[in-house]
Motif scaffolding. Structure first.
Motif, PDB file in Angstrom:
ATOM      1  N   ILE A 131      16.925  24.334 -13.058  1.00 56.17           N
ATOM      2  CA  ILE A 131      17.381  23.072 -12.451  1.00 56.17           C
ATOM      3  C   ILE A 131      17.261  23.157 -10.934  1.00 56.17           C
ATOM      4  O   ILE A 131      16.895  22.175 -10.271  1.00 56.17           O
ATOM      5  N   LEU A 132      17.550  24.324 -10.375  1.00 51.22           N
ATOM      6  CA  LEU A 132      17.432  24.488  -8.919  1.00 51.22           C
ATOM      7  C   LEU A 132      15.980  24.303  -8.474  1.00 51.22           C
ATOM      8  O   LEU A 132      15.695  23.580  -7.508  1.00 51.22           O
ATOM      9  N   LEU A 156       0.822  -1.212   0.000  1.00 48.48           N
ATOM     10  CA  LEU A 156       0.000   0.000   0.000  1.00 48.48           C
ATOM     11  C   LEU A 156       0.856   1.263   0.000  1.00 48.48           C
ATOM     12  O   LEU A 156       0.424   2.303  -0.489  1.00 48.48           O
ATOM     13  N   ILE A 172      11.277  12.571  -3.956  1.00 52.89           N
ATOM     14  CA  ILE A 172      12.376  11.674  -3.567  1.00 52.89           C
ATOM     15  C   ILE A 172      12.233  11.278  -2.100  1.00 52.89           C
ATOM     16  O   ILE A 172      12.420  10.115  -1.734  1.00 52.89           O
ATOM     17  N   ILE A 173      11.880  12.251  -1.256  1.00 53.51           N
ATOM     18  CA  ILE A 173      11.645  11.927   0.152  1.00 53.51           C
ATOM     19  C   ILE A 173      10.492  10.934   0.247  1.00 53.51           C
ATOM     20  O   ILE A 173      10.520   9.983   1.033  1.00 53.51           O
ATOM     21  N   ILE A 202       9.579   8.600  -1.968  1.00 50.59           N
ATOM     22  CA  ILE A 202       9.935   7.213  -2.321  1.00 50.59           C
ATOM     23  C   ILE A 202      10.870   6.625  -1.276  1.00 50.59           C
ATOM     24  O   ILE A 202      10.798   5.422  -0.971  1.00 50.59           O
ATOM     25  N   GLY A 203      11.711   7.481  -0.682  1.00 54.23           N
ATOM     26  CA  GLY A 203      12.563   6.983   0.398  1.00 54.23           C
ATOM     27  C   GLY A 203      11.733   6.460   1.555  1.00 54.23           C
ATOM     28  O   GLY A 203      11.966   5.358   2.058  1.00 54.23           O
ATOM     29  N   PHE A 214      13.638  22.742 -10.113  1.00 57.14           N
ATOM     30  CA  PHE A 214      13.293  21.340 -10.373  1.00 57.14           C
ATOM     31  C   PHE A 214      13.787  20.450  -9.241  1.00 57.14           C
ATOM     32  O   PHE A 214      13.071  19.570  -8.754  1.00 57.14           O
ATOM     33  N   ALA A 215      15.023  20.734  -8.775  1.00 55.82           N
ATOM     34  CA  ALA A 215      15.608  19.919  -7.709  1.00 55.82           C
ATOM     35  C   ALA A 215      14.816  20.075  -6.421  1.00 55.82           C
ATOM     36  O   ALA A 215      14.570  19.102  -5.702  1.00 55.82           O
ATOM     37  N   LEU A 216      14.388  21.324  -6.127  1.00 58.27           N
ATOM     38  CA  LEU A 216      13.622  21.549  -4.892  1.00 58.27           C
ATOM     39  C   LEU A 216      12.279  20.839  -4.954  1.00 58.27           C
ATOM     40  O   LEU A 216      11.834  20.233  -3.981  1.00 58.27           O
ATOM     41  N   PHE A 248       9.817   3.119   1.111  1.00 55.32           N
ATOM     42  CA  PHE A 248      10.565   1.882   1.343  1.00 55.32           C
ATOM     43  C   PHE A 248      10.968   1.739   2.801  1.00 55.32           C
ATOM     44  O   PHE A 248      11.122   0.631   3.298  1.00 55.32           O
ATOM     45  N   GLU A 303      11.522  18.264  -6.864  1.00 53.10           N
ATOM     46  CA  GLU A 303      11.711  16.828  -6.941  1.00 53.10           C
ATOM     47  C   GLU A 303      12.086  16.238  -5.587  1.00 53.10           C
ATOM     48  O   GLU A 303      11.827  15.067  -5.328  1.00 53.10           O
ATOM     49  N   ALA A 304      12.705  17.068  -4.731  1.00 56.62           N
ATOM     50  CA  ALA A 304      13.106  16.577  -3.410  1.00 56.62           C
ATOM     51  C   ALA A 304      11.915  15.971  -2.679  1.00 56.62           C
ATOM     52  O   ALA A 304      12.050  14.973  -1.974  1.00 56.62           O
TER      53      ALA A 304
END
Lengths: 263, 67
Positions: B47-48, B5, B58-59, B61-62, B50-52, B65, B54-55
């Motif tokens: 890019i900056l 889930l 990313i957090i 998906i971290g 985008f990175a912020l 798991f 995307e963070a």
């Protein structure tokens, strides 16, 4: 939390975090040498050898290899470092950022190289350590440029705002610069590689399972899994280069941000 | 069929950053189209941003798991 979503079918073991654990290849005095470590060593050797051979015998009219080396290095130098930091201050950071980019790119690309087939950067330790190096560098540069107090003052209290804003902004900026930046730098790279490798495993292992053990129409549909695997391999190659680029560019931008006296 | 889930939750959580990343690059493309010579400056900012954005994904998906 693992939940039964539908009735259990014949067991397809979906790839998961367990696929990122490797048994040691050999053990030296209690030190276990695993496949990711092997990839780190090979990647380092490959990058060093490439640039050594490319620059060993430089000629005015470059040969193929020298041209490739110069083009690769020149790209990082001109359109990453000098663009982000500026032509005057950027020069001394070119070696670091270029090393960072090619090292990460080599480790990432090993995810789609046959036999190796594992992106070593999906192990959190490698990107975490690289992020710590970048963190130390941009803070050191900031403190050296503006002094300890000046650096913190410029970072936490960007000038030109009414003072009540600072109550909210100062802790936020502090948190963002010292915690979020290195944390996301490492986690972005590791999790991108992790997720990419997982998707490739899912496509290929799923296709194989459908072909060999599937019932009914499943063996005839297994090509969908393999096709997905092939297409995603190319996509992964693109993502792997892009993530190395993003890591290098963000490091350069953070260094540039620490250098500027004002935001 | 067994599933997790957390992954459904991650899918939902990725909608927000996905929209954010789309908006950032839409603005970047529009900016370059209007003023091609500003590309170098805009690229870093894009890019900056985008990175912020995307963070967050990313957090997500971290944690999907880890938890």
């Amino acid at each position: 939390m693992r939940t039964q979503l539908l009735a259990a079918g014949p067991g397809f073991e979906a790839p998961g975090p367990a696929d990122f654990e490797f048994p040691p290849l050999f053990t030296v005095a209690g030190f276990e040498f695993t496949k990711p470590m092997l990839i780190v060593v090979l990647g380092t050797i490959a990058v060093a050898a490439f640039f050594y051979v490319a620059a060993r015998n430089p000629k005015l009219i470059p040969g193929k290899l020298q041209f490739a080396g110069e083009a690769a290095y020149g790209f990082i130098r001109n359109s990453v470092v000098l663009d982000a930091i500026g032509a005057k201050n950027g020069k001394k950071f070119v070696p670091y950022i270029a090393t960072l980019f090619f090292f990460i790119a080599a480790l990432n690309i090993s995810g789609i190289i046959p036999i190796l087939q594992f992106p070593a950067t999906s192990k959190i330790a490698i990107p975490a350590f690289l992020a710590v190096i970048s963190w130390v560098i941009y803070n050191a540069v900031g403190i050296r440029r503006q002094g300890f107090v000046g650096y913190f003052k410029n970072m936490m209290f960007p000038p030109g705002l009414p003072w009540p804003i600072y109550i909210l902004l100062a802790p936020l900026e502090f948190f963002s610069t010292f915690v979020i930046r290195p944390f996301t730098l490492a986690l972005r790279l590791a999790m991108n590689m992790f997720a990419g490798h997982l998707v490739l495993l899912l496509c290929i292992l799923g296709g194989e399972y459908m072909l060999t053990e599937g019932t009914g129409a499943l063996p005839f549909l297994s090509w969908v899994g393999f096709l997905g695997g092939i297409v995603l391999t190319f996509f992964e190659g693109f993502i792997q280069i892009l993530q190395a680029y993003v890591f290098a560019l963000l490091s350069a931008i953070y260094i540039a941000g620490a250098m500027e006296a004002e935001h | 069929m067994e599933g997790n889930l957390n992954m459904v939750g991650y899918g939902l959580a990725a909608i927000g950053p996905g929209i954010g990343v789309g908006l950032i690059f839409a603005a970047y493309i529009a900016g370059v189209a209007r003023q091609p010579e500003a590309r170098g400056t805009l690229q870093g900012i894009a890019i900056l941003g985008f990175a912020l954005a995307e963070a967050l994904a990313i957090i997500g998906i971290g944690l999907a798991f880890a938890l």
